[in-house]
Write a protein that holds these residues in place. Structure first.
Motif, mmCIF file in Angstrom:
data_model
loop_
_atom_site.group_PDB
_atom_site.id
_atom_site.type_symbol
_atom_site.label_atom_id
_atom_site.label_comp_id
_atom_site.label_asym_id
_atom_site.label_seq_id
_atom_site.Cartn_x
_atom_site.Cartn_y
_atom_site.Cartn_z
ATOM 1 N N ARG A 31 39.574 31.033 40.860
ATOM 2 C CA ARG A 31 40.844 30.286 40.811
ATOM 3 C C ARG A 31 41.282 29.898 42.216
ATOM 4 O O ARG A 31 41.734 28.775 42.441
ATOM 5 N N ASP A 32 41.155 30.831 43.160
ATOM 6 C CA ASP A 32 41.511 30.534 44.552
ATOM 7 C C ASP A 32 40.624 29.437 45.125
ATOM 8 O O ASP A 32 41.095 28.542 45.820
ATOM 9 N N ILE A 33 39.335 29.509 44.856
ATOM 10 C CA ILE A 33 38.381 28.536 45.402
ATOM 11 C C ILE A 33 38.570 27.165 44.758
ATOM 12 O O ILE A 33 38.614 26.141 45.454
ATOM 13 N N LEU A 34 38.654 27.125 43.431
ATOM 14 C CA LEU A 34 38.712 25.862 42.697
ATOM 15 C C LEU A 34 40.113 25.261 42.624
ATOM 16 O O LEU A 34 40.271 24.071 42.372
ATOM 17 N N GLY A 35 41.128 26.096 42.801
ATOM 18 C CA GLY A 35 42.495 25.605 42.703
ATOM 19 C C GLY A 35 42.954 25.357 41.286
ATOM 20 O O GLY A 35 43.963 24.697 41.057
ATOM 21 N N TYR A 72 33.105 37.003 33.076
ATOM 22 C CA TYR A 72 34.558 36.824 32.972
ATOM 23 C C TYR A 72 35.320 37.986 33.610
ATOM 24 O O TYR A 72 36.477 38.234 33.268
ATOM 25 N N HIS A 73 34.683 38.661 34.547
ATOM 26 C CA HIS A 73 35.338 39.775 35.228
ATOM 27 C C HIS A 73 36.595 39.263 35.928
ATOM 28 O O HIS A 73 36.574 38.224 36.599
ATOM 29 N N PRO A 74 37.728 39.949 35.793
ATOM 30 C CA PRO A 74 38.985 39.472 36.382
ATOM 31 C C PRO A 74 38.904 39.204 37.889
ATOM 32 O O PRO A 74 39.497 38.232 38.370
ATOM 33 N N ALA A 75 38.155 40.009 38.630
ATOM 34 C CA ALA A 75 38.063 39.783 40.081
ATOM 35 C C ALA A 75 37.280 38.512 40.391
ATOM 36 O O ALA A 75 37.634 37.757 41.306
#
Length: 185
Positions: free
Chosen positions: A31-35, A22-25
């Motif tokens: 999130r960017d990849i999955l949308g 669950y590392h923020p990076a």
């Protein structure tokens, strides 16, 4: 020593792994990849001991029933030791996720038929400890035997978007097995 004596260390280890997963990076990239917001669906420790750590033949992660979703699964592979050519680093076929699902067969493992992999496009992906590879669950990839004197340990996490659903058994068979196509390896 009893199991209970190890409990504090196990709890610390679990918390450490949770911090990595669950590392923020990592979550921001997902999130960017999955949308959408990522959901962790699997975690694994991948261990290749020296002098014979096993091969993982060419495969697509989404061909494993627990990872069969109607939208992309994203794998996050993290090297804990050096992953080099001599100790079984990851090999990928770039862009192969765009070919879609490929039937898998129980040969040496649950795998793609060797003749169905464009091995001339094989790219080895060596990493130093801490290196991370994020990849689509339909990417054809595998790892050779570890015949070196070095261990090769890695963590792998799989994520999906919060809105996805599992494939039905019939859809899974149609995409990832030869049951409905009669294809042979």
């Amino acid at each position: 020593m009893s199991i209970s004596a190890c409990q504090p260390n196990m709890n610390e280890s679990v918390q450490g792994l949770k911090q990595i997963a669950y590392h923020p990076a990592i979550l921001a990239a997902l999130r960017d990849i999955l949308g959408e917001e990522p959901q962790l669906i699997q975690d694994m420790a991948l261990l290749k001991p020296p002098h014979g750590g096993g091969e993982k033949p060419w495969h697509q992660d989404m061909a494993y029933g627990n990872l069969a979703y109607e939208k992309a699964v994203v794998g996050v592979w993290i090297a804990l030791d050096e992953a080099a050519l001599d100790n079984g680093c990851m090999h990928v076929i770039p862009g192969s996720h765009m070919d879609g699902a490929t039937p898998h067969y129980a040969i040496r493992d649950w795998q793609i038929c060797d003749s169905q992999v464009a091995v001339e496009k094989d790219v080895a992906v060596p990493f130093l400890p801490g290196g991370i590879l994020m990849f689509h669950g339909l990417l054809k990839h595998g790892t050779p035997y570890n015949l070196s004197s070095k261990k090769r340990h890695a963590l792998q996490f799989h994520y999906v978007g919060m809105s996805v659903s599992k494939l039905t058994p019939k859809e899974y068979k149609r995409f990832f097995t030869n049951e409905m196509s009669g294809a042979e390896c």
